[in-house]
Design a protein around this motif. Structure first.
Motif, PDB file in Angstrom:
ATOM      1  N   THR A   1       1.008  -0.936   0.335  1.00  0.00           N
ATOM      2  CA  THR A   1       0.172   0.000  -0.226  1.00  0.00           C
ATOM      3  C   THR A   1       0.946   1.278  -0.089  1.00  0.00           C
ATOM      4  OG1 THR A   1      -0.157   0.062   2.125  1.00  0.00           O
ATOM      5  CG2 THR A   1      -1.933  -1.665   1.202  1.00  0.00           C
ATOM      6  N   ALA A   2       2.041   1.081  -0.574  1.00  0.00           N
ATOM      7  CA  ALA A   2       3.039   2.283  -0.771  1.00  0.00           C
ATOM      8  C   ALA A   2       4.099   1.856  -1.616  1.00  0.00           C
ATOM      9  CB  ALA A   2       3.765   2.939   0.449  1.00  0.00           C
ATOM     10  N   PRO A   3       4.570   2.849  -2.261  1.00  0.00           N
ATOM     11  CA  PRO A   3       5.556   2.808  -3.364  1.00  0.00           C
ATOM     12  C   PRO A   3       6.859   2.476  -2.305  1.00  0.00           C
ATOM     13  CG  PRO A   3       5.233   4.792  -3.446  1.00  0.00           C
ATOM     14  CD  PRO A   3       4.113   4.602  -2.332  1.00  0.00           C
ATOM     15  N   LEU A   4       7.424   1.113  -3.087  1.00  0.00           N
ATOM     16  CA  LEU A   4       9.133   0.981  -2.571  1.00  0.00           C
ATOM     17  C   LEU A   4       9.813   1.092  -3.112  1.00  0.00           C
ATOM     18  CD1 LEU A   4       7.212  -2.441  -1.663  1.00  0.00           C
ATOM     19  CD2 LEU A   4       7.456  -0.907   0.064  1.00  0.00           C
ATOM     20  N   LEU A   5      10.943   1.471  -2.068  1.00  0.00           N
ATOM     21  CA  LEU A   5      12.965   2.170  -3.273  1.00  0.00           C
ATOM     22  C   LEU A   5      12.942   0.676  -3.752  1.00  0.00           C
ATOM     23  CD1 LEU A   5      13.624   3.626  -0.124  1.00  0.00           C
ATOM     24  CD2 LEU A   5      13.489   4.774  -2.390  1.00  0.00           C
ATOM     25  N   LEU A   6      13.441   0.959  -4.626  1.00  0.00           N
ATOM     26  CA  LEU A   6      13.865  -0.309  -5.436  1.00  0.00           C
ATOM     27  C   LEU A   6      15.430  -0.943  -4.616  1.00  0.00           C
ATOM     28  CD1 LEU A   6      13.796  -2.620  -7.556  1.00  0.00           C
ATOM     29  CD2 LEU A   6      14.377  -0.924  -9.397  1.00  0.00           C
ATOM     30  N   ASP A   7      16.263   0.102  -5.075  1.00  0.00           N
ATOM     31  CA  ASP A   7      18.146  -0.064  -4.775  1.00  0.00           C
ATOM     32  C   ASP A   7      17.850   0.236  -3.262  1.00  0.00           C
ATOM     33  OD1 ASP A   7      18.727  -0.331  -7.440  1.00  0.00           O
ATOM     34  OD2 ASP A   7      17.589   1.539  -7.351  1.00  0.00           O
ATOM     35  N   SER A   8      17.287  -0.447  -2.663  1.00  0.00           N
ATOM     36  CA  SER A   8      17.616  -0.415  -0.579  1.00  0.00           C
ATOM     37  C   SER A   8      16.884  -1.971  -0.330  1.00  0.00           C
ATOM     38  CB  SER A   8      16.348   0.150  -0.376  1.00  0.00           C
ATOM     39  OG  SER A   8      16.360   0.041   1.830  1.00  0.00           O
ATOM     40  N   PRO A   9      17.852  -2.825  -0.077  1.00  0.00           N
ATOM     41  CA  PRO A   9      17.393  -3.708   1.096  1.00  0.00           C
ATOM     42  C   PRO A   9      17.077  -3.865   2.116  1.00  0.00           C
ATOM     43  CG  PRO A   9      19.281  -3.531   1.548  1.00  0.00           C
ATOM     44  CD  PRO A   9      18.847  -2.872   0.367  1.00  0.00           C
ATOM     45  N   ALA A  10      16.446  -2.172   2.480  1.00  0.00           N
ATOM     46  CA  ALA A  10      16.284  -2.371   3.804  1.00  0.00           C
ATOM     47  C   ALA A  10      14.809  -2.624   4.291  1.00  0.00           C
ATOM     48  CB  ALA A  10      16.545  -0.771   4.484  1.00  0.00           C
ATOM     49  N   GLU A  11      14.311  -2.889   5.913  1.00  0.00           N
ATOM     50  CA  GLU A  11      12.787  -3.032   5.533  1.00  0.00           C
ATOM     51  C   GLU A  11      11.470  -1.590   5.471  1.00  0.00           C
ATOM     52  OE1 GLU A  11      10.074  -3.942   9.403  1.00  0.00           O
ATOM     53  OE2 GLU A  11      11.957  -5.155   9.757  1.00  0.00           O
ATOM     54  N   GLN A  12      10.730  -1.627   5.025  1.00  0.00           N
ATOM     55  CA  GLN A  12       9.914  -0.632   3.945  1.00  0.00           C
ATOM     56  C   GLN A  12       8.972  -0.351   4.983  1.00  0.00           C
ATOM     57  OE1 GLN A  12      10.670   1.224   0.578  1.00  0.00           O
ATOM     58  NE2 GLN A  12      12.097  -0.582  -0.012  1.00  0.00           N
ATOM     59  N   PRO A  13       7.912   0.486   5.637  1.00  0.00           N
ATOM     60  CA  PRO A  13       6.723   0.506   6.454  1.00  0.00           C
ATOM     61  C   PRO A  13       6.749   0.896   5.215  1.00  0.00           C
ATOM     62  CG  PRO A  13       7.899   2.109   7.167  1.00  0.00           C
ATOM     63  CD  PRO A  13       9.181   1.692   5.983  1.00  0.00           C
ATOM     64  N   THR A  14       5.276   0.681   5.131  1.00  0.00           N
ATOM     65  CA  THR A  14       3.527   1.239   4.591  1.00  0.00           C
ATOM     66  C   THR A  14       2.979   1.235   6.029  1.00  0.00           C
ATOM     67  OG1 THR A  14       2.962  -1.016   4.012  1.00  0.00           O
ATOM     68  CG2 THR A  14       4.867  -0.599   2.635  1.00  0.00           C
ATOM     69  N   PRO A  15       1.081   1.589   4.771  1.00  0.00           N
ATOM     70  CA  PRO A  15       0.243   1.753   5.961  1.00  0.00           C
ATOM     71  C   PRO A  15      -0.273   0.551   6.200  1.00  0.00           C
ATOM     72  CG  PRO A  15       0.124   3.353   4.323  1.00  0.00           C
ATOM     73  CD  PRO A  15       1.181   2.350   3.849  1.00  0.00           C
ATOM     74  N   HIS A  16       0.225  -0.572   5.751  1.00  0.00           N
ATOM     75  CA  HIS A  16       0.083  -2.315   6.388  1.00  0.00           C
ATOM     76  C   HIS A  16       1.123  -2.322   6.648  1.00  0.00           C
ATOM     77  CE1 HIS A  16      -3.949  -0.838   4.761  1.00  0.00           C
ATOM     78  NE2 HIS A  16      -4.401  -1.488   5.230  1.00  0.00           N
ATOM     79  N   GLU A  17       1.580  -3.804   6.123  1.00  0.00           N
ATOM     80  CA  GLU A  17       3.443  -5.414   6.909  1.00  0.00           C
ATOM     81  C   GLU A  17       4.781  -3.812   5.730  1.00  0.00           C
ATOM     82  OE1 GLU A  17      -0.224  -7.144   6.542  1.00  0.00           O
ATOM     83  OE2 GLU A  17       0.313  -5.849   4.849  1.00  0.00           O
ATOM     84  N   PRO A  18       5.025  -4.154   6.703  1.00  0.00           N
ATOM     85  CA  PRO A  18       6.370  -3.872   5.909  1.00  0.00           C
ATOM     86  C   PRO A  18       6.604  -4.227   4.757  1.00  0.00           C
ATOM     87  CG  PRO A  18       7.148  -4.122   8.929  1.00  0.00           C
ATOM     88  CD  PRO A  18       5.263  -4.929   8.137  1.00  0.00           C
ATOM     89  N   TYR A  19       7.437  -4.309   4.425  1.00  0.00           N
ATOM     90  CA  TYR A  19       7.987  -4.955   3.031  1.00  0.00           C
ATOM     91  C   TYR A  19      10.103  -4.966   2.937  1.00  0.00           C
ATOM     92  CZ  TYR A  19       3.231  -5.659   1.413  1.00  0.00           C
ATOM     93  OH  TYR A  19       1.805  -5.668   1.318  1.00  0.00           O
ATOM     94  N   ARG A  20      10.672  -5.258   2.369  1.00  0.00           N
ATOM     95  CA  ARG A  20      11.760  -5.702   1.565  1.00  0.00           C
ATOM     96  C   ARG A  20      11.856  -5.724   0.124  1.00  0.00           C
ATOM     97  NH1 ARG A  20      14.546  -9.692   5.678  1.00  0.00           N
ATOM     98  NH2 ARG A  20      14.804 -11.428   4.057  1.00  0.00           N
ATOM     99  N   ILE A  21      12.630  -5.716  -0.273  1.00  0.00           N
ATOM    100  CA  ILE A  21      12.987  -5.809  -2.076  1.00  0.00           C
ATOM    101  C   ILE A  21      14.354  -6.563  -1.733  1.00  0.00           C
ATOM    102  CG2 ILE A  21      13.731  -5.091  -4.026  1.00  0.00           C
ATOM    103  CD1 ILE A  21      10.957  -3.170  -3.884  1.00  0.00           C
ATOM    104  N   GLU A  22      14.986  -7.559  -2.167  1.00  0.00           N
ATOM    105  CA  GLU A  22      16.319  -8.229  -1.612  1.00  0.00           C
ATOM    106  C   GLU A  22      16.547  -8.381  -3.804  1.00  0.00           C
ATOM    107  OE1 GLU A  22      15.368 -12.207  -0.366  1.00  0.00           O
ATOM    108  OE2 GLU A  22      14.956 -11.338   1.133  1.00  0.00           O
ATOM    109  N   GLN A  23      18.174  -8.365  -4.073  1.00  0.00           N
ATOM    110  CA  GLN A  23      17.986  -8.592  -5.489  1.00  0.00           C
ATOM    111  C   GLN A  23      18.730  -9.318  -5.484  1.00  0.00           C
ATOM    112  OE1 GLN A  23      20.825  -5.067  -7.061  1.00  0.00           O
ATOM    113  NE2 GLN A  23      20.730  -5.756  -8.900  1.00  0.00           N
TER     114      GLN A  23
END
Length: 275
Positions: free
Chosen positions: A136-158
């Motif tokens: 429910t929020a845009p996510l930074l592509l070039d970051s492995p960090a945990e990213q908060p959203t208005p709902h669950e946290p997400y992360r992107i692994e390269q």
């Protein structure tokens, strides 16, 4: 050949809470994605009716903005991409492979559409068509960090083959989908949509899947099982008693104007029994 354009952008923006076109900023992107997942439900009623899922812009706009429907990724994310483009965002479509619920390391068909936005040289993925676990929020592509959203946290692994999107569900980081930045053309989305909407092994032709977000909650409907997932609380679940109960939930909880199509009604009745 010029790109297709929205025929009723003002109505689309009004449904998202904007009286005038907002500036193409990160805050606008955040508001659009959050509001979109609440205003326009994810649903696959068309595949269950046996009718073709049309993914040209005109057909999607008519269905979602004028017929009281939602859609899935090939519909919702194309409509959303076009809006972003018309608002002045630097954005293009990409695709991925859904691995949610699959064993770790699974490699599935390329059947998910999402978008890549670049703002001031910073890249984000944005997605309004991923069902019950849509970010429910845009996510930074070039970051492995945990990213908060208005709902669950997400992360992107390269990794070597692209990226994996994970969501934190409880204490577990679950893989949602694998994606890359390969250029996509309309034909690529047509092939994916054809598979999703017609292949006998596609879950979209075998089960009802509906989802919508709101402040602090997600609602999901899978066949006859309705659930409200509140952030930080136990999920509330109940089974549909009959077709009228199901139709009431589709309209009341998800805001869907269900087509009164005989094949669809019969299919929904059968799916309720699959408890």
């Amino acid at each position: 050949m010029s790109e297709p354009r929205l025929t009723n952008r003002a109505l689309y923006l009004q449904r998202l809470g904007f009286d005038t076109p907002p500036a193409p900023t990160l805050e606008t992107l955040r508001q659009l994605q959050l509001r979109h997942t609440g205003a326009f439900p994810f649903e696959n009623l068309t595949t269950l009716s046996g009718e073709p899922v049309l993914i040209d812009l005109g057909s999607i706009e008519q269905k979602v903005l004028h017929q009281g429907r939602g859609g899935y990724c090939y519909e919702l994310n194309y409509l959303y991409l076009t809006l972003l483009q018309e608002l002045g965002f630097e954005v293009r479509g990409i695709s991925g492979r859904v691995v949610m619920g699959q064993p770790e390391g699974a490699w599935t068909a390329r059947t998910h559409r999402l978008s890549l936005v670049t703002l001031d040289g910073v890249r984000y993925i944005t997605d309004v068509g991923f069902g019950g676990m849509v970010p429910t929020a845009p996510l930074l592509l070039d970051s492995p960090a945990e990213q908060p959203t208005p709902h669950e946290p997400y992360r992107i692994e390269q990794h070597a083959d692209g990226y994996t999107l994970r969501a934190k569900v409880g204490d577990e980081w679950r893989a949602m989908y694998i994606f890359d930045l390969q250029r996509q053309e309309d034909i690529d989305y047509c092939v994916g949509n054809w598979y999703v909407s017609t292949h006998p092994q596609s879950p979209f032709v075998r089960q009802l899947m509906v989802a919508r977000t709101g402040e602090g909650w997600r609602r999901t409907l899978n066949n006859g099982s309705f659930a409200i997932h509140r952030i930080g609380h136990e999920s509330e679940r109940r089974q549909m008693a009959d077709l009228q109960d199901l139709l009431g939930v589709l309209e009341g909880e998800f805001g869907i104007r269900v087509p009164t199509q005989a094949t669809l009604m019969h299919t929904l009745e059968q799916l309720i029994k699959l408890q």
